[in-house]
Design a protein around this motif. Structure first.
Motif, mmCIF file in Angstrom:
data_model
loop_
_atom_site.group_PDB
_atom_site.id
_atom_site.type_symbol
_atom_site.label_atom_id
_atom_site.label_comp_id
_atom_site.label_asym_id
_atom_site.label_seq_id
_atom_site.Cartn_x
_atom_site.Cartn_y
_atom_site.Cartn_z
ATOM 1 N N PHE A 10 30.802 28.142 -72.001
ATOM 2 C CA PHE A 10 29.845 28.704 -72.962
ATOM 3 C C PHE A 10 30.394 28.544 -74.386
ATOM 4 O O PHE A 10 31.001 29.472 -74.922
ATOM 5 C CB PHE A 10 29.599 30.180 -72.684
ATOM 6 C CG PHE A 10 29.282 30.492 -71.247
ATOM 7 C CD1 PHE A 10 28.167 29.944 -70.638
ATOM 8 C CD2 PHE A 10 30.085 31.343 -70.516
ATOM 9 C CE1 PHE A 10 27.880 30.225 -69.319
ATOM 10 C CE2 PHE A 10 29.807 31.631 -69.195
ATOM 11 C CZ PHE A 10 28.692 31.070 -68.589
ATOM 12 N N PRO A 11 30.163 27.386 -75.002
ATOM 13 C CA PRO A 11 30.767 27.157 -76.324
ATOM 14 C C PRO A 11 30.324 28.163 -77.382
ATOM 15 O O PRO A 11 31.118 28.558 -78.226
ATOM 16 C CB PRO A 11 30.299 25.758 -76.683
ATOM 17 C CG PRO A 11 29.896 25.135 -75.412
ATOM 18 C CD PRO A 11 29.418 26.239 -74.536
ATOM 19 N N ARG A 12 29.065 28.606 -77.342
ATOM 20 C CA ARG A 12 28.613 29.520 -78.402
ATOM 21 C C ARG A 12 29.192 30.913 -78.203
ATOM 22 O O ARG A 12 29.560 31.593 -79.148
ATOM 23 C CB ARG A 12 27.086 29.562 -78.439
ATOM 24 C CG ARG A 12 26.534 28.226 -78.853
ATOM 25 C CD ARG A 12 25.031 28.200 -78.916
ATOM 26 N NE ARG A 12 24.625 26.802 -79.032
ATOM 27 C CZ ARG A 12 24.383 26.022 -78.006
ATOM 28 N NH1 ARG A 12 24.426 26.508 -76.788
ATOM 29 N NH2 ARG A 12 24.060 24.762 -78.186
ATOM 30 N N LEU A 13 29.293 31.325 -76.944
ATOM 31 C CA LEU A 13 29.948 32.603 -76.650
ATOM 32 C C LEU A 13 31.414 32.539 -77.094
ATOM 33 O O LEU A 13 31.977 33.509 -77.604
ATOM 34 C CB LEU A 13 29.862 32.887 -75.149
ATOM 35 C CG LEU A 13 30.428 34.229 -74.698
ATOM 36 C CD1 LEU A 13 29.605 35.359 -75.278
ATOM 37 C CD2 LEU A 13 30.447 34.325 -73.192
#
Lengths: 207, 891
Positions: free
Chosen positions: B176-179
């Motif tokens: 989860f790059p945005r998390l």
């Protein structure tokens, strides 16, 4: 998958080849882990509650308010409220089942019923707060009671927000029988909220 | 200031103002008095200010767009990767950028916490008051511990793991790059809230924040509680991310038993974070409600229970110790295996012991509370679990030692830190056993013995491992090597400083000096003074470290892809790695620690041109191998084989010759290429006239290989190393240059593992003749081969008699002369004098050497007799006869 809007908020690079290969969906794994962490948050609050209940004070149970009257919880009304919340889990399940059978209208209907039942639960809960006759500041017991039920209420509210987003997406026809990860994640969360409430009802109201 | 930071500051200020308004309005509506209540305002303002900042910096943009029902692209990479250093200051979804952001941010907080520590030590340098009063001292002490634990030691491992874990697993990014970005940006908010408490009255209830002390105090205490929530949210989010990555994003073939130990460590740590951190959130919520809402969780005469706080708090904070140690254990396992050049001892035991530590870690929390007045029956069970947890820790300790045992240890900076860790952490672990035993702990609680223990554990277990990790992966992350001399200074100053600062605290504690107090009995004056000097050494060491980082980033040597010859996947990509790490997901085919096994391979990295296609290895990056004396040596061949197993390289040999015979060099180069071809390794090469530094440096500059390997004899016997060839080639070419050292005897010996054809020469009187050497050389020049000269002697009886001995001795001398003559011109040859006549000796010799061809060389007609025996013994092997004419020594 250039613009698959039906995908989860934080998709992963290469997940299409990998998530499927291992038979696990990263988004759902993430949601389950998050729920695990939420379970522990409630566990810490229950710990506090039981320490107060069986702790150093050795007082009678239920404890007495400042005016000498024992705290009383409306078990009957909350029992009905519990049934409403538990029922909402089943309506959500029914909606999901409709989607998997290709019936989008059924999903929308299921989501609406679920959201309305969840909202009803919250309203009854607030009504209960207003008529309980004690405040969080009364004694340690009342603080623990409001903290537990309040945290749960906040989680119901978050669940309702998630389900409302899913509802909106359902209207936009973003979910299909095979592609509905956000809906699945949201429904995991909703079931968790319901199960926690059943525990809370048994441990705080009934026993 | 960039758009994002303007937006972040504006929305943070709006958040704070909104909080003020909200609090005043609600208090006015409910008729609460007074309208201004510092605690309440600080809480709400901290919350909304923090969320406003996170919104402004852009953490929620994508999700909000999604929530609003607008179309979003999950393949939107507009915030991925950096093109200049300024972009490190804004939101980014690339795990490598986030890793560096994490490291920079946490090291910044380490410096803040370190300055507090130096102030504390300065205050304690002598009895009485030096620079701060008691209240400020409490604040400093609490701030030091809080910064070091919540925004340094816990998240810093998230930084290292963020950088290397996805690459190690063969993934293009985290799950989860945005998390991931959000978890990083929680940190500055958390640290800011801690530091901001300086202006609202510092919190002084230590990092443990026990009520009822924490229920009193200034609004700073509230900011502490809020800061812990943000730090906790960061931990949980990143732990979920790591687990999802480990569970779902491993490359094909990366079974859990092929994962590097760091992945195991991060996995176990993440489980601890996910399931333990909510408890500290809970505990801080409860104290916050007591302070802000007027509940009575910790007011005994209202039915509250103060011990309950300690139970909930330590149910997180004991596992938190392992959260701060286990990733370090993982880092140390990587470093020790790599620098001892041995497979990690007890890989599975290592993995299982970490799981055991994680599980047991949940069952020991009350050993922090032996003197708190908790239920007495809980003491002994907690003592037993505490002592049991030393067992898996011991398993790890012994496995590291066993990995070192008889390894080829290279004492580079990362390894030094690993050794320092073993020593320091061992002492911390042993004093931990003392503390875990109830009667001893009752004596030791709240004394400097505890301070000594926790600093040995956290300095040894966290700081040393973090530096081991930083030194280990710095070349990978930046493409620059750190200055080794400064690195060694940093280590030794830190190591000695640690011992001087913390070792005497054991004694001090046993003598009864209480911790967390600003003043002390004058009899401790001398020892405290010494500790203060030790702490200043630590400060100087840290300055050296940052200086080293800065100058190395500016003009450090370029780092090759694999400076430490590690075997895990991150060493099979460039330094620094490309934007998405791998063009195509690699295929893992073996374990990660097969050091010393020449053809072993961990993974196959696909060639870029074959994106999405078949597994091919056509595209190979050139590596320039500079060698002369060491050509054909087993050491060099093994090194090339082990590198070739990466599947990434093609090898170009460059043999600079000065005054030496060019033909010799060519002969040895031809042999080397032939040996490598026998292993299926495509290599080319040329002999170049000139001085090594000029030739290799210029070749490197014009050819631009990915790395230059310089193979030499040991420094003492190498003419090249006397001119400092490796460093000067690196400077002249600007290419990452590595050094391979080959032993002298190895360089001259016949290459043992080789697929070259073996020709057996059978000769007796011909041994020692120049004609024999000439024949062998001619045949060698026709086709590179190995030669074994067998000299079967028909000795007169008795064989122990003086006549036989004399014959044997002479034959030996002639054999040595021939071998030396041939080796010195670059022919691969060995020889043996045998005690039996040809008829008996040759079957044995042929059986032992399994030659591909037999050459019988004789003088004065003896060839015929030898040939008879050879033909009889040879079986299928072809036999050739050469008549050399004149006998040996008759010229």
């Amino acid at each position: 998958m250039a613009t698959t809007t039906g995908h989860a908020p934080a998709p992963s690079h290469g997940q299409d080849t990998h998530g499927k290969k291992h038979g696990l969906n990263a988004e759902l794994v993430g949601m389950l882990l998050f729920i695990g962490s939420e379970v522990m948050l409630f566990a810490s609050l229950f710990t506090a509650y039981f320490f107060i209940r069986y702790g150093v004070s050795n007082e009678v149970w239920p404890p007495l308010k400042q005016d000498g009257e024992p705290f009383e919880l409306p078990v009957m009304l909350t029992g009905i409220n519990t049934l409403i919340l538990v029922g909402s889990s089943f309506t959500l399940w029914w909606g999901e089942r409709c989607l998997k059978a290709g019936d989008r209208k059924g999903l929308i209907r299921g989501l609406w019923v679920t959201i309305l039942m969840g909202g009803t639960f919250l309203i009854i809960q607030f009504n209960e707060y207003a008529h309980l006759g004690f405040t969080p500041q009364d004694r340690a017991f009342s603080g623990a009671f409001y903290t537990l039920t309040g945290f749960h209420g906040a989680h119901v509210a978050v669940g309702l927000i998630i389900l409302s987003m899913c509802l909106r997406r359902a209207y936009k026809n973003d979910f299909t029988a095979t592609q509905h990860t956000p809906l699945a994640a949201g429904s995991y969360y909703w079931h968790f909220v319901d199960i926690v409430w059943v525990l809370l009802f048994l441990l705080v109201y009934v026993i | 200031m960039s758009f994002w930071w303007r937006r972040a500051i504006v929305s943070a200020v709006v958040g704070v103002l909104f909080a003020f308004l909200l609090v005043f309005m609600l208090r006015a509506i409910f008729g609460l008095d007074p309208l201004w209540q510092g605690n309440v305002v600080a809480t709400v303002a901290g919350l909304f200010g923090g969320l406003g900042f996170l919104y402004g910096i852009g953490c929620f943009d994508y999700w909000l767009t999604w929530a609003k029902g607008r179309p979003v692209s999950s393949e939107d990479h507009s915030f991925h990767g950096v093109s200049n250093w300024k972009q490190y200051f804004r939101i980014n979804t690339d795990h490598k950028v986030i890793g560096i952001q994490y490291m920079a941010m946490t090291l910044f907080f380490m410096v803040c916490g370190g300055i507090m520590a130096l102030l504390i030590r300065t205050e304690l340098a002598a009895p009485g008051q030096q620079i701060v009063d008691g209240q400020a001292y409490n604040g400093l002490l609490s701030m030091h511990a809080t910064l070091m634990i919540f925004v340094f030691a816990v998240p810093v491992f998230g930084g290292i793991a963020n950088y290397v874990l996805p690459i190690m697993l063969g993934a293009k990014d985290m799950a989860f790059p945005r998390l991931n970005a959000l978890s990083f940006w929680f940190l500055p908010v958390s640290g800011f809230l801690f530091l901001a408490s300086t202006f609202t009255g510092m919190f002084g209830a230590a990092w443990t924040a026990y009520p009822p002390l924490a229920s009193q105090g200034t609004a700073g205490q509230t900011l502490f509680e809020l800061g812990v929530q943000f730090a906790g949210a960061s931990s949980i989010a990143t732990a979920i991310n790591f687990l999802a990555t480990i569970i779902t994003m491993r490359a094909p073939g990366m079974t859990i038993w092929r994962m590097p130990i760091l992945a195991w460590a991060t996995g176990v740590t993440s489980v601890l974070v996910v399931f333990a951190t909510p408890f500290i959130a809970g505990s801080q919520f409860l104290t916050m409600f007591d302070r802000v809402m007027g509940t009575h969780f910790f007011v005994p005469d209202q039915g509250g229970d103060v011990i309950m706080y300690q139970h909930i708090f330590w149910f997180y904070s004991h596992p938190a110790v392992y959260i701060m140690l286990l990733p370090g254990f993982g880092i140390i396992s990587e470093v020790i295996a790599t620098f001892a050049r041995k497979p990690l001892f007890g890989y599975r035991a290592m993995a299982f012991s970490m799981v055991a530590i994680g599980v047991l870690g949940f069952g020991v929390w009350a050993h922090h509370m032996f003197v708190s007045g908790m239920a007495a029956w809980l003491r002994v069970p907690m003592m037993i679990t505490t002592i049991i947890i030393a067992v898996p820790t011991g398993v790890k300790m012994w496995s590291w030692l066993a990995t070192l045992w008889r390894g080829k240890i290279h004492m580079k900076a990362p390894m030094l830190w690993a050794m320092g860790f073993l020593f320091t952490f061992l002492i911390g672990g042993l004093s931990g056993v003392f503390n875990g035993i109830v009667p001893a702990d009752i004596q030791l609680s709240d004394t400097y013995f505890i301070t000594a223990h926790l600093h040995y554990v956290l300095y040894g277990g966290s700081v040393y491992t973090i530096f081991a990790g930083i030194y280990y992966w710095f070349p990978k992350a930046t493409g620059k090597m750190l200055n080794e001399r400064l690195s060694q200074w940093h280590f030794w100053l830190t190591f000695i400083g640690t011992q001087i600062t913390f070792m005497p605290m054991h004694w001090q504690g046993l003598q009864g000096m209480p911790r967390r107090v600003a003043d002390y009995d004058p009899r401790f004056a001398m020892i405290n003074g010494i500790e203060t000097i030790g702490s200043y050494m630590l400060g100087i060491a840290t300055i050296i470290f940052f200086y080293n980082v800065v100058i190395s980033l500016r003009k450090g040597d370029p780092a090759p892809w694999n400076p430490w010859r590690g075997r895990t996947l991150e060493w099979m990509v460039s330094s620094p790695p490309p934007l998405f790490n791998f063009d195509v997901i690699p295929q893992v085919v073996g374990g990660p620690y097969q050091y010393g096994i020449p053809d072993a391979r961990h993974a196959v990295v696909f060639a870029p041109e074959q994106f999405g296609g078949e597994l091919t290895e056509d595209t190979r990056y050139p590596v320039l191998v500079v060698a002369n004396d060491t050509l054909t040596s087993q050491g060099l061949i093994d090194e090339i084989r082990s590198r070739n197993a990466d599947g990434l390289w093609s090898f170009e040999f460059l043999v600079p010759v000065g005054d030496d015979d060019r033909a010799v060099a060519e002969r040895r180069l031809a042999t080397t290429l032939a040996i490598l071809a026998g292993f299926g390794i495509a290599a080319t090469g040329r002999v170049a006239d000139g001085e090594v530094i000029t030739v290799a440096g210029d070749e490197g500059k014009s050819r631009q290989p990915y790395e230059i390997l310089v193979a030499t004899l040991p420094t003492a016997s190498s003419a090249w190393m006397r001119q400092d060839a490796v460093d000067r080639i690196r400077k002249r070419s600007g290419i990452a240059t590595s050094h391979i050292v080959v032993r002298g005897d190895d360089a001259r010996a016949l290459t043992a593992a080789s697929a070259l054809p073996l020709t057996m020469i059978v000769a007796t009187d011909a041994v020692g003749a120049d004609a024999l050497a000439a024949v062998v050389m001619a045949r060698f020049d026709a086709q590179p081969a190995r030669f074994t000269i067998i000299c079967p002697l028909d000795l007169p009886q008795p064989r122990w008699g003086s006549e036989s001995s004399e014959i044997r001795r002479q034959a030996g001398e002639r054999m040595t002369a021939t071998i030396n003559a041939l080796v010195s011109v670059g022919v691969q040859v060995q020889g043996e004098v045998m005690d039996d006549g040809p008829a008996d000796a040759l079957p044995l010799a042929i059986d032992a050497f399994t030659p591909t061809q037999i050459l019988v060389a004789g003088v004065n007609g003896e060839a015929a007799a030898l040939a008879g025996a050879a033909n009889a013994a040879a079986g299928e092997t072809p036999v050739e006869i050469v008549n050399l004419g004149a006998p040996a020594g008759s010229e």
